[in-house]
Design a protein around this motif. Structure first.
Motif, short mmCIF file in Angstrom:
data_model
loop_
_atom_site.label_atom_id
_atom_site.label_comp_id
_atom_site.label_asym_id
_atom_site.label_seq_id
_atom_site.Cartn_x
_atom_site.Cartn_y
_atom_site.Cartn_z
N LEU A 108 16.56 31.52 -45.33
CA LEU A 108 16.79 32.65 -46.25
C LEU A 108 16.00 32.47 -47.56
O LEU A 108 15.71 33.46 -48.24
CB LEU A 108 18.29 32.79 -46.54
CG LEU A 108 19.12 33.28 -45.34
CD1 LEU A 108 20.61 33.22 -45.67
CD2 LEU A 108 18.72 34.70 -44.93
N GLY A 109 15.65 31.24 -47.89
CA GLY A 109 14.86 31.00 -49.10
C GLY A 109 13.36 31.09 -48.86
O GLY A 109 12.57 31.05 -49.79
N SER A 110 12.97 31.25 -47.61
CA SER A 110 11.54 31.17 -47.27
C SER A 110 10.85 32.52 -47.36
O SER A 110 11.49 33.57 -47.39
CB SER A 110 11.40 30.64 -45.83
OG SER A 110 11.79 31.66 -44.92
N ASP A 111 9.52 32.48 -47.37
CA ASP A 111 8.76 33.73 -47.35
C ASP A 111 8.99 34.48 -46.04
O ASP A 111 8.89 35.71 -46.00
CB ASP A 111 7.26 33.42 -47.53
CG ASP A 111 6.96 33.05 -48.98
OD1 ASP A 111 7.63 33.60 -49.89
OD2 ASP A 111 6.09 32.20 -49.21
N ALA A 112 9.32 33.75 -44.99
CA ALA A 112 9.57 34.39 -43.70
C ALA A 112 10.77 35.33 -43.76
O ALA A 112 10.88 36.25 -42.94
CB ALA A 112 9.81 33.32 -42.63
N ALA A 113 11.64 35.14 -44.74
CA ALA A 113 12.86 35.98 -44.84
C ALA A 113 12.71 37.06 -45.91
O ALA A 113 13.71 37.60 -46.39
CB ALA A 113 14.06 35.09 -45.16
N SER A 114 11.46 37.42 -46.24
CA SER A 114 11.24 38.34 -47.36
C SER A 114 11.87 39.72 -47.14
O SER A 114 12.13 40.45 -48.10
CB SER A 114 9.74 38.48 -47.63
OG SER A 114 9.09 38.78 -46.42
N TYR A 115 12.12 40.10 -45.88
CA TYR A 115 12.67 41.45 -45.60
C TYR A 115 14.13 41.35 -45.16
O TYR A 115 14.68 42.28 -44.59
CB TYR A 115 11.81 42.15 -44.55
CG TYR A 115 11.89 43.66 -44.58
CD1 TYR A 115 11.66 44.36 -45.76
CD2 TYR A 115 12.20 44.40 -43.43
CE1 TYR A 115 11.72 45.76 -45.79
CE2 TYR A 115 12.27 45.78 -43.45
CZ TYR A 115 12.03 46.46 -44.64
OH TYR A 115 12.09 47.83 -44.67
N VAL A 116 14.75 40.21 -45.44
CA VAL A 116 16.16 40.02 -45.11
C VAL A 116 16.94 40.03 -46.41
O VAL A 116 16.77 39.14 -47.25
CB VAL A 116 16.39 38.67 -44.39
CG1 VAL A 116 17.88 38.50 -44.03
CG2 VAL A 116 15.53 38.55 -43.14
N THR A 117 17.77 41.05 -46.62
CA THR A 117 18.60 41.06 -47.81
C THR A 117 19.91 41.79 -47.53
O THR A 117 19.96 42.69 -46.68
CB THR A 117 17.84 41.66 -49.02
OG1 THR A 117 18.58 41.35 -50.22
CG2 THR A 117 17.63 43.15 -48.91
N GLY A 118 20.95 41.37 -48.21
CA GLY A 118 22.27 41.96 -47.99
C GLY A 118 22.88 41.56 -46.65
O GLY A 118 23.85 42.14 -46.19
N ALA A 119 22.32 40.52 -46.06
CA ALA A 119 22.78 40.10 -44.73
C ALA A 119 23.88 39.05 -44.84
O ALA A 119 23.93 38.29 -45.80
CB ALA A 119 21.61 39.54 -43.93
N VAL A 120 24.73 39.04 -43.82
CA VAL A 120 25.70 37.95 -43.69
C VAL A 120 25.32 37.19 -42.42
O VAL A 120 25.36 37.75 -41.32
CB VAL A 120 27.14 38.49 -43.57
CG1 VAL A 120 28.12 37.32 -43.38
CG2 VAL A 120 27.51 39.31 -44.79
N LEU A 121 24.88 35.97 -42.61
CA LEU A 121 24.41 35.16 -41.47
C LEU A 121 25.50 34.16 -41.07
O LEU A 121 25.78 33.21 -41.80
CB LEU A 121 23.12 34.44 -41.89
CG LEU A 121 22.49 33.49 -40.88
CD1 LEU A 121 22.22 34.15 -39.55
CD2 LEU A 121 21.19 32.92 -41.45
N PRO A 122 26.15 34.39 -39.93
CA PRO A 122 27.16 33.41 -39.49
C PRO A 122 26.47 32.17 -38.94
O PRO A 122 25.50 32.28 -38.21
CB PRO A 122 27.90 34.15 -38.36
CG PRO A 122 27.25 35.49 -38.22
CD PRO A 122 25.95 35.45 -38.95
N VAL A 123 26.99 31.00 -39.33
CA VAL A 123 26.53 29.74 -38.73
C VAL A 123 27.80 29.02 -38.37
O VAL A 123 28.33 28.19 -39.11
CB VAL A 123 25.66 28.92 -39.71
CG1 VAL A 123 25.10 27.68 -39.01
CG2 VAL A 123 24.51 29.76 -40.27
#
Ligand code: NDP
Length: 233
Positions: A210-225
């Motif tokens: 989520l901190g990476s440039d690869a996640a630049s279009y991911v926002t407001g998401a809830v990622l279950p782990v």
């Protein structure tokens, strides 16, 4: 690129695993602690996240050492479990203050530098319990559910400035927080498709993404782990 990362409660548990994972990829990582000192190789700032003045000073120290915080991981959290009828107002507000109001404090302080830079990543550590609820956890579940609304509001407010805000919802992870729940944990494993508790490093991997440039279009998401524990929530 080496980023300035701050992990609250990064002195142990999930926060420490997250801090180490960012450090391993070459980022400049600071962690807050409340007197334990900084873990080896990490920059530590003394900060109780329930105190706004300490939060401000901690950010100023990080800014002097590493520059403005570009990746914020709001991870510090507590539990104070008891059934609703027995829960005092103090127990309720103490958990909300440490888990939710503190996240607002650090997000607000971090947003100043991120807005100036027009880049930022906020990652809030919630819980599977915030989405599904848990008996004896009215205070904790409310605080963790609140993080979802907060992150999504930040995502809407700051999205156009390249600032993302996401939530990680861990399931049962082996740390000090769950050590005293060992027996309960063994019973709960039946509800976890993965059939085991998770490791702090498995949360760290999601945070690094989520901190990476690869996640630049991911926002407001809830990622279950959570090994599949909360599917559908
Ligand atoms: P731990 O109890 O192992 O660590 C908690 C961390 O939060 C410690 O670093 C602690 O600092 C810090 N902290 C607590 N209160 C404050 C405060 N007022 N100011 C500054 N720091 C504070 O917990 P985990 O590593 O297991 O949990 C980390 C996060 O993940 C929490 O938000 C938790 O709710 C969440 N989570 C954990 C799960 C699990 O199964 N373990 C599952 C789902 C979510 P100190 O060392 O000074 O006490």
């Amino acid at each position: 690129m080496s980023r300035s990362v701050l992990v609250t409660g990064g002195n142990r548990g999930i926060g420490l695993a997250i801090a180490r994972a960012f450090a391993e990829q070459g980022d400049k990582v600071a962690v807050t602690h409340r007197g334990s000192g900084a873990p080896d190789g990490l920059f530590g700032v003394r900060c109780d996240v329930t105190d706004a003045a300490q939060v401000d000073e901690a950010f100023s120290e990080v800014e002097r050492q590493h520059g403005p915080v570009e990746i914020l991981v709001s991870n510090a959290g507590i539990t104070d479990d008891t059934l609703l009828l027995r829960m005092t107002e103090e127990q309720f507000t103490r958990v909300i203050d440490a888990n939710l109001t503190a996240a607002y404090r650090v997000a607000k302080r971090a947003s100043m530098g991120m807005l100036r830079k027009r880049w930022g990543r906020m990652i809030f550590i919630s819980s599977v319990i915030g989405l599904s609820g848990g008996p004896g956890q009215v205070n904790y579940a409310a605080s963790k559910a609140g993080l979802v609304g907060m992150a999504r509001s930040v995502a809407r407010e700051l999205g156009s400035r390249n600032i993302t805000a996401n939530v990680i919802a861990p399931g049962f992870i082996e740390t000090d927080m769950t050590a005293h729940l060992k027996e309960k944990l063994d019973a709960e494993m039946a509800r976890v498709p993965a059939g085991r508790a998770g490791k702090p490093e498995e949360i760290a991997a999601a945070a690094v993404f989520l901190g990476s440039d690869a996640a630049s279009y991911v926002t407001g998401a809830v990622l279950p782990v959570d090994g599949g524990m909360g599917m559908g929530h």
